[in-house]
Design a protein around this motif. Structure first.
Motif, PDB file in Angstrom:
ATOM      1  N   ILE A  61       0.856  -1.182   0.000  1.00 57.31           N
ATOM      2  CA  ILE A  61       0.000   0.000   0.000  1.00 57.31           C
ATOM      3  C   ILE A  61       0.895   1.236   0.000  1.00 57.31           C
ATOM      4  CG2 ILE A  61      -1.788   1.297   1.228  1.00 57.31           C
ATOM      5  CD1 ILE A  61      -2.573  -1.339   2.622  1.00 57.31           C
ATOM      6  N   VAL A  62       0.637   2.136  -0.929  1.00 58.56           N
ATOM      7  CA  VAL A  62       1.344   3.418  -0.960  1.00 58.56           C
ATOM      8  C   VAL A  62       0.517   4.431  -0.181  1.00 58.56           C
ATOM      9  CG1 VAL A  62       2.286   5.253  -2.397  1.00 58.56           C
ATOM     10  CG2 VAL A  62       2.306   2.877  -3.228  1.00 58.56           C
ATOM     11  N   VAL A  63       1.087   4.944   0.902  1.00 56.46           N
ATOM     12  CA  VAL A  63       0.402   5.933   1.733  1.00 56.46           C
ATOM     13  C   VAL A  63       0.601   7.306   1.106  1.00 56.46           C
ATOM     14  CG1 VAL A  63       0.153   6.929   4.031  1.00 56.46           C
ATOM     15  CG2 VAL A  63       0.829   4.527   3.780  1.00 56.46           C
ATOM     16  N   ARG A  64      -0.442   7.795   0.453  1.00 53.43           N
ATOM     17  CA  ARG A  64      -0.382   9.126  -0.149  1.00 53.43           C
ATOM     18  C   ARG A  64      -0.677  10.181   0.898  1.00 53.43           C
ATOM     19  NH1 ARG A  64      -2.331   9.610  -6.315  1.00 53.43           N
ATOM     20  NH2 ARG A  64      -1.532   7.650  -7.145  1.00 53.43           N
ATOM     21  N   LEU A  75       5.321   8.507   6.741  1.00 56.04           N
ATOM     22  CA  LEU A  75       6.637   7.896   6.947  1.00 56.04           C
ATOM     23  C   LEU A  75       6.655   7.082   8.232  1.00 56.04           C
ATOM     24  CD1 LEU A  75       9.591   7.537   6.153  1.00 56.04           C
ATOM     25  CD2 LEU A  75      10.097   9.712   7.311  1.00 56.04           C
ATOM     26  N   ARG A  76       6.053   7.620   9.285  1.00 58.33           N
ATOM     27  CA  ARG A  76       5.998   6.882  10.560  1.00 58.33           C
ATOM     28  C   ARG A  76       5.247   5.566  10.394  1.00 58.33           C
ATOM     29  NH1 ARG A  76       2.026   6.474  14.064  1.00 58.33           N
ATOM     30  NH2 ARG A  76       0.851   8.150  13.056  1.00 58.33           N
ATOM     31  N   LEU A  77       4.106   5.597   9.714  1.00 59.96           N
ATOM     32  CA  LEU A  77       3.335   4.374   9.495  1.00 59.96           C
ATOM     33  C   LEU A  77       4.131   3.367   8.668  1.00 59.96           C
ATOM     34  CD1 LEU A  77      -0.219   5.822   8.722  1.00 59.96           C
ATOM     35  CD2 LEU A  77       0.417   4.432  10.703  1.00 59.96           C
ATOM     36  N   SER A  78       4.848   3.846   7.668  1.00 58.55           N
ATOM     37  CA  SER A  78       5.639   2.947   6.829  1.00 58.55           C
ATOM     38  C   SER A  78       6.736   2.261   7.623  1.00 58.55           C
ATOM     39  CB  SER A  78       6.248   3.725   5.657  1.00 58.55           C
ATOM     40  OG  SER A  78       5.230   4.267   4.838  1.00 58.55           O
ATOM     41  N   ARG A  79       7.238   2.929   8.642  1.00 60.28           N
ATOM     42  CA  ARG A  79       8.255   2.317   9.498  1.00 60.28           C
ATOM     43  C   ARG A  79       7.642   1.367  10.519  1.00 60.28           C
ATOM     44  NH1 ARG A  79      12.047   7.799  10.034  1.00 60.28           N
ATOM     45  NH2 ARG A  79      13.215   7.383   8.107  1.00 60.28           N
ATOM     46  N   LEU A  80       6.391   1.607  10.873  1.00 62.59           N
ATOM     47  CA  LEU A  80       5.696   0.700  11.794  1.00 62.59           C
ATOM     48  C   LEU A  80       5.239  -0.577  11.099  1.00 62.59           C
ATOM     49  CD1 LEU A  80       3.458   3.188  13.843  1.00 62.59           C
ATOM     50  CD2 LEU A  80       5.389   1.846  14.700  1.00 62.59           C
ATOM     51  N   PHE A  81       4.908  -0.475   9.801  1.00 66.80           N
ATOM     52  CA  PHE A  81       4.392  -1.621   9.040  1.00 66.80           C
ATOM     53  C   PHE A  81       5.206  -1.803   7.752  1.00 66.80           C
ATOM     54  CE2 PHE A  81       0.874   0.246  11.440  1.00 66.80           C
ATOM     55  CZ  PHE A  81       0.383  -0.855  12.141  1.00 66.80           C
ATOM     56  N   PRO A  82       6.510  -2.067   7.877  1.00 69.59           N
ATOM     57  CA  PRO A  82       7.378  -2.104   6.689  1.00 69.59           C
ATOM     58  C   PRO A  82       7.073  -3.251   5.741  1.00 69.59           C
ATOM     59  CG  PRO A  82       8.553  -2.906   8.619  1.00 69.59           C
ATOM     60  CD  PRO A  82       7.258  -2.340   9.115  1.00 69.59           C
ATOM     61  N   GLU A  83       6.405  -4.299   6.236  1.00 71.65           N
ATOM     62  CA  GLU A  83       6.093  -5.429   5.366  1.00 71.65           C
ATOM     63  C   GLU A  83       4.988  -5.097   4.366  1.00 71.65           C
ATOM     64  OE1 GLU A  83       3.106  -5.342   8.538  1.00 71.65           O
ATOM     65  OE2 GLU A  83       5.302  -5.151   8.519  1.00 71.65           O
ATOM     66  N   THR A  84       4.237  -4.018   4.626  1.00 74.05           N
ATOM     67  CA  THR A  84       3.099  -3.679   3.763  1.00 74.05           C
ATOM     68  C   THR A  84       3.157  -2.257   3.217  1.00 74.05           C
ATOM     69  OG1 THR A  84       1.696  -5.166   5.079  1.00 74.05           O
ATOM     70  CG2 THR A  84       0.570  -3.611   3.607  1.00 74.05           C
TER      71      THR A  84
END
Length: 311
Positions: A61-64, A75-84
């Motif tokens: 999932i790309v967080v726009r 960016l924080r969410l992407s580091r919390l859920f790096p597998e997705t």
């Protein structure tokens, strides 16, 4: 709070979701190329939203994002859920008035993070006056220039753009950069507009098949599957599968499993990434291809244009 001065420069679902709610086997491998998971509507149960997405077949999932705060949150969410999750660093057309040297530096800092794959959302919206038109044009050109510079440094970043009432102006800017940076247009427009984007190599991301222009483009293969990315546009764009605007040829491709995700977890108040599996099936129905083929091809497109990997 003091208002920032614009200085243009170029330097509701349950949180107790379990994967046993719906059979965990998925026939699809999907990428959601646009979901605003930093939106406050996901604040209480984003982990369950991500679990549902993966269960439905959405592996990435790309967080726009649309402003500095949501960019940092993405960016924080992407580091919390790096597998997705991966993120994009954005400043939408409406927020262009907030652009200044500090904003530019903050966006660049996020773009240099390994979790970030694109600039977006960005673009032009001349239908409203949240930001002056000249400012929107200057900021979009600055963001495209930034993407170009990072690409020359070995950090390719796609440009995820939208437009409303500014097609000609958007095309004018994109043509300057299309040979050097990947471009993805979030598309809701006419067939003529779509063909012009495709003519200079852009990919089109779609979140719905309700528009007649999209239906005709897919049915005639003037918009080939090889140039489509799928996106939920969550929490917006709830895919009302009962809408009379969806042709029966598209609806016949829907499976009970994908409809279960939409009917149980996606509402007009909050769409979710798990709806992308139904979108893939609708596109398959219109194109005459198997849904598995649409899923794999659009995922390949996303991997290519955004530099993603599937974990």
């Amino acid at each position: 709070m003091a208002t920032q001065q614009t200085t243009t420069s170029c330097s509701s679902s349950s949180s107790s979701y379990s994967s046993t709610s719906i059979s965990s086997s998925s026939a699809y491998l999907l990428v959601d190329s646009g979901a605003a998971l930093a939106n406050r509507k996901f604040a209480k149960d984003v982990d369950s939203v991500i679990a549902r997405a993966r269960d439905s077949g959405v592996q990435r999932i790309v967080v726009r994002t649309t402003n500095i705060q949501s960019t940092k949150d993405g960016l924080r969410l992407s580091r919390l859920f790096p597998e997705t999750l991966v993120c994009a660093a954005g400043l939408s057309a409406h927020e262009s008035r907030l652009w200044n040297r500090e904003t530019e530096q903050q966006i660049e800092d996020v773009l240099r993070a390994e979790e970030c794959v694109a600039i977006g959302d960005c673009g032009l919206d001349f239908s409203r006056d949240f930001s002056p038109k000249d400012t929107q044009l200057d900021v979009l050109r600055c963001l495209a220039t930034l993407a170009d510079r990072l690409t020359t440094e070995g950090l390719p970043r796609a440009l995820l753009v939208r437009q409303n009432g500014a097609h000609e102006e958007l095309v004018g800017i994109l043509r300057e950069f299309c040979s050097r940076i990947p471009i993805v247009v979030s598309f809701r427009g006419s067939e003529v507009e779509a063909k012009e984007y495709l003519s200079f190599g852009a990919f089109l991301s779609i979140s719905s098949v309700k528009e007649e222009s999209i239906q005709r483009l897919i049915q005639t293969q003037e918009l080939p599957i090889q140039r489509i990315l799928l996106m939920s546009d969550s929490p917006f764009q709830c895919p009302n599968l009962r809408s009379p605007r969806i042709p029966e040829t598209a609806r016949t491709a829907l499976t009970g499993r994908s409809m279960s995700f939409v009917n149980r977890y996606c509402t007009f108040a909050r769409n979710e990434p798990c709806s992308v599996s139904a979108l893939a099936e609708l596109v398959a129905g219109l194109s005459g291809q198997l849904a598995e083929e649409v899923a794999l091809q659009t995922t390949f497109n996303a991997l290519k244009v955004l530099g993603l990997s599937v974990k």
